[in-house]
Design an enzyme around this catalytic site. Structure first.
Site, mmCIF file in Angstrom:
data_model
loop_
_atom_site.group_PDB
_atom_site.id
_atom_site.type_symbol
_atom_site.label_atom_id
_atom_site.label_comp_id
_atom_site.label_asym_id
_atom_site.label_seq_id
_atom_site.Cartn_x
_atom_site.Cartn_y
_atom_site.Cartn_z
ATOM 1 N N ARG A 1 1.170 -1.339 -0.272
ATOM 2 C CA ARG A 1 0.205 0.187 0.328
ATOM 3 C C ARG A 1 0.911 1.550 -0.321
ATOM 4 N NH1 ARG A 1 -2.758 0.640 4.922
ATOM 5 N NH2 ARG A 1 -1.243 2.312 5.430
ATOM 6 N N GLU B 1 5.124 6.887 2.486
ATOM 7 C CA GLU B 1 5.846 5.977 2.605
ATOM 8 C C GLU B 1 4.818 4.730 1.662
ATOM 9 O OE1 GLU B 1 5.320 3.677 6.279
ATOM 10 O OE2 GLU B 1 3.533 3.759 6.385
ATOM 11 N N ASN C 1 3.843 0.860 1.855
ATOM 12 C CA ASN C 1 4.135 -0.327 3.180
ATOM 13 C C ASN C 1 4.424 -1.655 2.427
ATOM 14 O OD1 ASN C 1 3.026 1.189 5.361
ATOM 15 N ND2 ASN C 1 1.846 1.407 3.847
ATOM 16 N N SER D 1 -2.401 -2.817 6.436
ATOM 17 C CA SER D 1 -4.001 -2.796 6.708
ATOM 18 C C SER D 1 -5.294 -2.493 6.218
ATOM 19 C CB SER D 1 -3.666 -3.416 8.323
ATOM 20 O OG SER D 1 -3.540 -2.095 8.610
ATOM 21 N N LYS E 1 12.728 2.458 5.199
ATOM 22 C CA LYS E 1 12.557 3.971 4.869
ATOM 23 C C LYS E 1 13.520 4.510 3.871
ATOM 24 C CE LYS E 1 8.440 5.544 7.566
ATOM 25 N NZ LYS E 1 8.381 3.793 8.039
ATOM 26 N N LYS F 1 12.657 10.525 10.371
ATOM 27 C CA LYS F 1 12.090 9.209 10.598
ATOM 28 C C LYS F 1 13.479 8.173 10.603
ATOM 29 C CE LYS F 1 8.389 9.842 7.215
ATOM 30 N NZ LYS F 1 7.573 8.809 5.873
ATOM 31 N N GLU G 1 7.801 1.245 11.396
ATOM 32 C CA GLU G 1 6.351 0.682 10.556
ATOM 33 C C GLU G 1 5.901 1.062 11.868
ATOM 34 O OE1 GLU G 1 6.221 1.297 7.044
ATOM 35 O OE2 GLU G 1 8.128 0.832 7.522
ATOM 36 N N GLY G 2 4.771 1.009 12.038
ATOM 37 C CA GLY G 2 3.194 1.189 12.621
ATOM 38 C C GLY G 2 2.736 2.685 12.935
ATOM 39 N N ARG H 1 -7.636 8.031 4.677
ATOM 40 C CA ARG H 1 -7.783 7.630 6.494
ATOM 41 C C ARG H 1 -8.001 8.838 6.644
ATOM 42 N NH1 ARG H 1 -2.685 4.518 8.253
ATOM 43 N NH2 ARG H 1 -1.441 5.110 6.183
#
Ligand code: ADP
Ligand code: MG
Length: 477
Positions: A127, A146, A148, A153, A308, A367, A371-372, A453
């Site tokens: 994604r 970024e 993923n 998800s 990254k 950064k 992740e997350g 989002r």
């Protein structure tokens, strides 16, 4: 016309009684459609569930930019796939990072251990995330946050939200707008690619194993994909690292067995954070799966392609050309979505990056290789970290990135037990990409839907699972 003016009109946004009514409609519609999450108190039982957080209204997104994000996705798929097949590139790109970042170093070591073992079926579900940077003339341009390549998800729940927003708009008397909300079915798109990999593996008894977390609040998102696989008569199982450690084995052909099931595909929905690896046994389990004949989604090199640091290296002059030597148009399309990305490696170039960041920290995001959500560094904290690490190799654990500044749009964020109030919101558009390669042949390369989002502009960082962002839908304008 400004974007705002084409969104939800003020007479609706400011009508308190109507908003309360719409919020009730919206929450029930979300529950009916399956936009669900388990609760924090009971994250491993489905006795008590709630709606996944989402916006009351969809968010205006310019059509041209939206279409651009879909059009570039298959090129991003190709790029990730090519990087994953280029060990020299990965080695060079990550050399400085793995000296100081233990987690990336550990992943890289597995990558090197299995390098000679070969693999024939590759499955990518990724994604690519963007924000729309606001230009001075009021137009907006698509800039990547970024990509993923592991455990991306919300493709499942995003397949269920369009009908919720359609109903809200209809109840609000906005029939025409409700018809502008796009269909979206990443659950089906992701499952289509998993199914392709499963078929190529070629054993009807073998299962698709979802490698899941200890705490499974977001299980319904995954269940949407499982359900699409069962529709195709493809068996799925859910296992944790611990199950693999205790019961996993390879037979003499390197077929993977877990709890007595032969595994055709390992779909990682866990394993992207250092905390996921609680012991040496967890790392052993990752290596076991990596060694096996099962299709890994992602395999270790594709996981590394999503770091990254790799993103920053890709933005250097000439690097995209390495992967697309005869395709200047593809290079152009991908590069158009890059914002400024800067190395912090030790040396004069990294020194320049530090000086630039210290002079105007609010223009950047710092950064680490994590992740997350919740890991990035902003504002004065950037100065503290970079001054602390100045001149020494520690700073190479990070990259620096231009801060993207999207226009704020007002909305209501619906989250369990949160007061209903209007918020200034920023949105992030994600595009799902899927691909399957068999040996040298790419047999599938698709764009599989989108995810919008939205978060309150008070937050610098994002993430739905992190409790900051909520699910949304684009309203094309
Ligand atoms: P993670 O892997 O933790 O999701 P991201 O790179 O997606 O890391 O960053 C997390 C969040 O931080 C994003 O969802 C976004 O809200 C914010 N963010 C990241 N990079 C930028 C940027 N360059 N400009 C503005 N916001 C950013
Ligand atoms: Mg992210």
């Amino acid at each position: 016309l400004s974007i705002m003016a084409q969104g939800i009109p003020d007479e609706i946004m400011m009508d308190g009684v109507l908003i309360e009514d719409l919020a009730d409609v919206a929450k029930d519609a979300a529950l009916l459609q399956g936009v669900l999450m388990r609760t924090q108190e009971s994250s491993n039982l489905s006795e008590l569930v709630t709606y996944a957080p989402f916006t009351l209204f969809p968010t205006p997104v310019p059509k041209a930019v939206f279409l651009q994000s879909l059009a570039v996705q298959t090129h991003y798929n190709t790029l990730v796939d090519k990087i994953s097949q280029d060990p020299d590139f990965l080695q060079e790109a990550l050399a400085s990072t793995i000296e100081v970042d233990d987690f990336t170093a550990r992943l890289f070591r597995i990558h090197q251990q299995i390098l000679k073992e070969g693999r024939s079926i590759t499955l990518g579900l990724n994604r690519s995330d963007y924000m729309l940077d606001q230009e001075e003339d009021g137009s907006s341009s698509l800039k990547q946050i970024e990509i993923n390549t592991i455990a991306a998800s919300f493709g499942g729940l995003a397949s269920r939200t369009p009908d919720v927003h359609r109903q809200v708009l209809k109840v609000a008397g906005k029939l025409e707008e409700s018809q502008r909300i796009l269909d979206n079915n990443p659950a089906e798109g992701l499952a289509r690619a998993v199914a392709k990999a499963w078929e190529l593996y070629g054993s009807e008894r073998a299962a698709v194993m979802f490698l899941v977390e200890e705490s499974q609040r977001n299980i319904f998102d995954q269940r949407c994909v499982e359900s699409e696989l069962w529709k195709r008569n493809i068996p799925t199982i859910r296992k944790r690292f611990d199950d693999v450690s205790r019961t996993g084995s390879l037979d003499q052909d390197k077929k993977l067995f877990v709890d007595g099931h032969e595994v055709a595909v390992v779909y990682f929905r866990n394993g992207y954070m250092p905390q996921n690896y609680i012991s040496e046994q967890t790392w052993d389990a990752r290596l076991l799966m990596e060694r096996s004949l099962a299709v890994k989604c992602p395999d270790i090199s594709t996981h590394l392609a999503g770091t990254k640091k790799v993103q920053q290296v890709l933005a250097r002059p000439g690097v995209l050309e390495r992967f697309f030597p005869d395709q200047p148009r593809v290079v152009e399309q991908i590069r158009a979505t890059f914002t400024g990305l800067y190395t912090l490696d030790v040396g004069p170039e990294g020194d320049k990056t530090v000086a630039m960041a210290l002079a105007a920290p609010d223009r950047f995001v710092l950064k680490p290789q994590r992740e997350g959500g919740g890991n990035n560094i902003y504002g004065s904290e950037i100065c503290r970290v970079l001054q602390g690490a100045n001149g020494n190799t520690d700073r190479a654990a990070y990259i620096l990135m231009d801060k993207i500044r999207p226009a704020a749009v007002q909305n209501y964020l619906l989250r369990r037990d949160s007061p209903l109030k209007i918020s200034n919101c920023l949105s992030e558009l994600g595009v799902f990409g899927t691909y399957v390669r068999h040996g040298k042949d790419v047999v599938m390369n698709e764009c599989a839907g989108h995810l919008l989002r939205t978060k309150s502009s008070e937050h610098s960082d994002g993430g739905v699972a992190a409790g900051v962002a909520v699910l949304d839908n684009p309203l094309l304008v």
